[in-house]
Design a protein around this motif. Structure first.
Motif, PDB file in Angstrom:
ATOM      1  N   THR A  66       2.716   1.383   1.453  1.00 28.94           N
ATOM      2  CA  THR A  66       2.333   1.112   0.070  1.00 28.94           C
ATOM      3  C   THR A  66       2.009   2.405  -0.672  1.00 28.94           C
ATOM      4  OG1 THR A  66       0.047   0.720   0.790  1.00 28.94           O
ATOM      5  CG2 THR A  66       1.479  -1.194   0.592  1.00 28.94           C
ATOM      6  N   ASP A  70       3.946   3.689  -4.040  1.00 30.65           N
ATOM      7  CA  ASP A  70       3.234   4.065  -5.260  1.00 30.65           C
ATOM      8  C   ASP A  70       3.579   5.496  -5.676  1.00 30.65           C
ATOM      9  OD1 ASP A  70       2.067   1.588  -5.264  1.00 30.65           O
ATOM     10  OD2 ASP A  70       0.169   2.249  -4.367  1.00 30.65           O
ATOM     11  N   THR A  71       3.836   6.356  -4.706  1.00 26.24           N
ATOM     12  CA  THR A  71       4.253   7.722  -5.008  1.00 26.24           C
ATOM     13  C   THR A  71       5.610   7.735  -5.704  1.00 26.24           C
ATOM     14  OG1 THR A  71       3.022   8.578  -3.102  1.00 26.24           O
ATOM     15  CG2 THR A  71       4.741   9.990  -4.007  1.00 26.24           C
ATOM     16  N   GLU A  74       5.138   6.994  -9.300  1.00 27.16           N
ATOM     17  CA  GLU A  74       4.498   8.095 -10.024  1.00 27.16           C
ATOM     18  C   GLU A  74       5.422   9.277 -10.247  1.00 27.16           C
ATOM     19  OE1 GLU A  74       0.525  10.990  -9.627  1.00 27.16           O
ATOM     20  OE2 GLU A  74       0.928   9.410  -8.149  1.00 27.16           O
ATOM     21  N   ARG A 196       6.384  -3.550  -5.921  1.00 21.25           N
ATOM     22  CA  ARG A 196       5.654  -2.355  -6.342  1.00 21.25           C
ATOM     23  C   ARG A 196       6.558  -1.412  -7.136  1.00 21.25           C
ATOM     24  NH1 ARG A 196       0.883  -2.538  -2.887  1.00 21.25           N
ATOM     25  NH2 ARG A 196       0.073  -0.765  -4.049  1.00 21.25           N
ATOM     26  N   PRO A 221       1.764  -7.187  -6.175  1.00 20.53           N
ATOM     27  CA  PRO A 221       1.496  -6.205  -5.121  1.00 20.53           C
ATOM     28  C   PRO A 221       0.282  -6.604  -4.294  1.00 20.53           C
ATOM     29  CG  PRO A 221       1.864  -5.131  -7.229  1.00 20.53           C
ATOM     30  CD  PRO A 221       1.736  -6.596  -7.502  1.00 20.53           C
TER      31      PRO A 221
END
Length: 338
Positions: A66, A70-71, A74, A196, A221
């Protein structure tokens, strides 16, 4: 390096029982100027350990997955997938079809370097290096597809394709996570991981390059909990929107007979299969048209040759005063098809 773009790509195969499988390429496009910060973020998300989503999931290290997803949100400039239906015996052909489409798309995005996970194992990589070859035998089909597209000027030669070992290239870990997330959603009916990144991801059909749409009914998520986060920890919105969908009666079955809940990616799968069927039909139609053109050309040539032949003289009854009948060699009956 602001205008220098790189794409890290990885693949996954989705096999479905009694159904057409899927060959998927997943790619992450990064601006060159952002690459150092992105690699640093990837290492932090994974604890600076080599990443393989399937292995981490089995071992229970769900938070690393996860965190890396998320990286991607970003730092990635673009997350994309190329989907190609696959039969039981044409995996390599499906891979090259999907690869060709992916290279077309990346060329349009002005990507300079396409970095793919090598299919060569450690021994083959060492052997390739000892022999002084740039490309391993396992990666040669990919390179052949790339060169064919360059020679035919379908893609620009400025875009390079490189194969690297994902154990030494953290950028490939993002592609692995993205590929695994969609594979998990389609093959295991577990779309919350893919959710996500789905809002910033594009799914393309390998045959047409057309963007495929995805239904909005998907899991939310996972929410933070004590310890690891994984599929067993669903948010309330996920449970309400996906897992608690009430069953409904079959239109022509008994009142108490129910169907399975609608898969949130079922429409996406139907689009991929429909595109492949349409492509096959178009290929067959082109073949039929080509055959018709050949038949018409041959018929025209036969007609033209027949019209240009000298007329055969009428047969004359023999009399004691007529000479012998002309031999076959005296009559030009040769048929020429131009």
């Amino acid at each position: 390096m602001a205008d220098y773009r790189l794409a890290f790509v990885d693949e996954t195969v989705i096999e479905r029982r009694n159904r057409t499988g899927l060959y998927l390429f997943a790619g992450i496009v990064i601006d060159g100027a952002d690459l150092p910060d992105t690699i640093t973020a990837v290492r932090q998300a994974t604890g600076n350990n080599s990443f393989h989503a399937t292995d981490l999931y089995r071992r229970g290290f769900h938070s690393r997955i996860t965190a890396l997803l998320d990286t991607i949100i970003e730092h990635a400039g673009w997350t994309f997938y190329v989907a190609q239906p696959i039969g039981p015996r044409d995996r390599e052909q499906s891979r090259q079809q999907a690869l060709g489409r992916m290279l077309h798309q990346l060329d349009e995005q002005k990507v300079h370097d396409v970095i793919a996970d090598t299919r060569a194992g450690p021994d083959e990589q060492a052997q390739t290096q000892r022999e002084g070859r740039k490309v391993s035998i396992a990666d040669a089909p990919d390179t052949d597809t790339y060169k064919r597209l360059v020679r035919s000027r379908q893609i620009n030669a400025r875009m390079r394709m490189l194969h690297r070992d994902d154990r030494q290239q953290p950028g490939l870990w993002m592609a692995d996570a993205a590929a695994w997330a969609l594979q998990r959603a389609v093959a295991h009916d577990d779309p919350q991981w893919w959710s996500r990144i789905t809002d910033t991801a594009t799914v393309l059909d390998a045959h047409t390059g057309r963007e495929l749409t995805v239904t909005s009914n998907r899991a939310a998520p996972p929410q933070p909990t004590s310890g690891e986060r994984g599929p067993e920890h669903l948010s309330q919105s996920a449970q309400a929107s996906l897992l608690s969908a009430p069953p409904y009666p079959q239109p022509h079955g008994p009142a108490n007979q129910v169907t399975a809940p609608i898969h949130p990616l079922a429409d996406l799968l139907r689009q991929i299969e429909a595109a492949a069927t349409h492509h096959t039909q178009q290929q067959m139609l082109c073949s039929i048209r080509g055959l018709n053109r050949v038949i018409t050309a041959v018929a025209d040539a036969v007609d033209a040759s027949t019209q240009s032949m000298p007329a055969r003289p009428a047969s004359v009854p023999r009399t004691p005063h007529t000479g012998p009948e002309p031999s076959a060699a005296a009559v030009d009956t040769e048929l020429t098809i131009e």
